[in-house]
Scaffold this motif. Structure first.
Motif, mmCIF file in Angstrom:
data_model
loop_
_atom_site.group_PDB
_atom_site.id
_atom_site.type_symbol
_atom_site.label_atom_id
_atom_site.label_comp_id
_atom_site.label_asym_id
_atom_site.label_seq_id
_atom_site.Cartn_x
_atom_site.Cartn_y
_atom_site.Cartn_z
ATOM 1 N N PRO A 196 77.062 -27.259 74.893
ATOM 2 C CA PRO A 196 76.560 -28.210 73.887
ATOM 3 C C PRO A 196 75.052 -28.442 73.923
ATOM 4 N N HIS A 197 74.251 -27.434 74.245
ATOM 5 C CA HIS A 197 72.790 -27.629 74.233
ATOM 6 C C HIS A 197 72.334 -28.009 72.826
ATOM 7 N N PRO A 198 71.440 -28.996 72.701
ATOM 8 C CA PRO A 198 71.018 -29.445 71.361
ATOM 9 C C PRO A 198 70.402 -28.350 70.499
ATOM 10 N N SER A 199 69.789 -27.335 71.123
ATOM 11 C CA SER A 199 69.171 -26.275 70.328
ATOM 12 C C SER A 199 70.205 -25.507 69.513
ATOM 13 N N VAL A 200 71.463 -25.510 69.963
ATOM 14 C CA VAL A 200 72.525 -24.871 69.184
ATOM 15 C C VAL A 200 72.798 -25.681 67.916
ATOM 16 N N TYR A 201 72.931 -26.983 68.059
ATOM 17 C CA TYR A 201 73.180 -27.833 66.891
ATOM 18 C C TYR A 201 71.981 -27.839 65.938
ATOM 19 N N ASP A 202 70.780 -27.598 66.472
ATOM 20 C CA ASP A 202 69.586 -27.494 65.623
ATOM 21 C C ASP A 202 69.709 -26.386 64.579
ATOM 22 N N LEU A 203 70.524 -25.377 64.874
ATOM 23 C CA LEU A 203 70.650 -24.241 63.961
ATOM 24 C C LEU A 203 71.150 -24.660 62.582
ATOM 25 N N GLY B 111 68.797 -27.067 55.894
ATOM 26 C CA GLY B 111 67.795 -28.044 55.482
ATOM 27 C C GLY B 111 68.363 -29.417 55.195
ATOM 28 N N CYS B 112 69.450 -29.759 55.861
ATOM 29 C CA CYS B 112 70.134 -31.030 55.609
ATOM 30 C C CYS B 112 69.841 -32.023 56.726
ATOM 31 N N ASP B 113 69.999 -33.284 56.407
ATOM 32 C CA ASP B 113 69.918 -34.320 57.425
ATOM 33 C C ASP B 113 71.176 -34.269 58.285
ATOM 34 N N ARG B 114 71.052 -34.674 59.533
ATOM 35 C CA ARG B 114 72.211 -34.650 60.426
ATOM 36 C C ARG B 114 73.360 -35.486 59.894
ATOM 37 N N SER B 115 73.030 -36.573 59.234
ATOM 38 C CA SER B 115 74.070 -37.475 58.721
ATOM 39 C C SER B 115 74.842 -36.883 57.549
#
Length: 230
Positions: A156-163, A169-173
């Motif tokens: 679960p490294h955050p850089s994976v979710y950054d992809l 180009g969407c907001d996380r929410s």
């Protein structure tokens, strides 16, 4: 914000990771698995995940195909099957052709008709993901297949979710992240995604700092959840 983008873990979420052992166990050449394939599949999967986390922590990245094979070698030895002729090769071949959960194609089709972006975000290597999607007849149901190989470290490294944000180009929410892995759903919630944990086995919620927003028991519920959140 309304949900615009639906992101799915692959292994265990869209594709049944026990399918390789289950199918091999029905073949005459691999009858040695017939009485223990369920336990064997659990061992293989648990060791596979252990190795991804250990490689992420130590910085010793290798692609998921290699990790899957190394976990398989351990499981074969642990169950006394290391000497079974052709079994390793057959299981590795079957892992590229896992069964999709039966509700997955219709669920994805419903999201596409609703105008939602859809993608996989997986530890799997690009080739493994492409093979799995094609074998399941789900070509055309995803905007992209996102692999950790782009960043060289496992979830679960955050850089994976950054992809996801980089690609859409969407907001996380705006992202609904769906996983059957409780640790993955929890980490994605901590990252800022709206998360749905597909708890097929009625397991306890992981004791981590974050919890999934939604707990479901199969994928069929996803379109109605997205509609409610939009």
């Amino acid at each position: 914000m309304p949900i615009t983008t639906c992101i799915f873990d692959a292994y265990g979420t869209l594709f049944d990771v026990s399918a390789a052992a289950r199918r091999a166990a029905t073949e005459p050449d691999h009858a040695c698995l017939a009485g223990l394939w369920t336990e064997f599949a659990v061992t293989w999967r648990e060791k596979q995940l252990d190795y991804t986390w250990l490689r992420a922590i130590t910085g010793a990245h290798a692609d998921f195909r290699q990790v899957t094979g190394e976990a398989l070698d351990w499981a074969l030895e642990a169950h006394g099957l290391a000497g079974e002729a052709g079994l390793r090769a057959r299981l590795m071949a079957l892992y590229r052709d896992l069964d999709a959960y039966p509700e997955a194609p219709a669920m994805l089709g419903a999201l596409r008709r609703a105008g939602k972006a859809t993608a996989i975000l997986s530890n799997g290597s690009p080739g493994m993901l492409a093979d799995a999607v094609a074998a399941a007849g789900m070509d055309g149901l995803f905007d992209d297949l996102l692999s950790v190989e782009t960043v060289g470290i496992y979830k679960p490294h955050p850089s994976v979710y950054d992809l996801v944000g980089r690609r859409f180009g969407c907001d996380r929410s705006e992202v609904l992240f769906v996983s059957s892995n409780g640790w993955d759903a929890a980490a994605a919630a901590g990252y800022g995604f709206v998360t749905a944990w597909v708890d097929r086995n009625r397991a306890p919620v992981e004791r981590l700092p974050w919890r999934p927003a939604h707990v479901l028991h199969d994928l069929a519920e996803i379109p109605s959840l997205v509609e409610a959140l939009s």
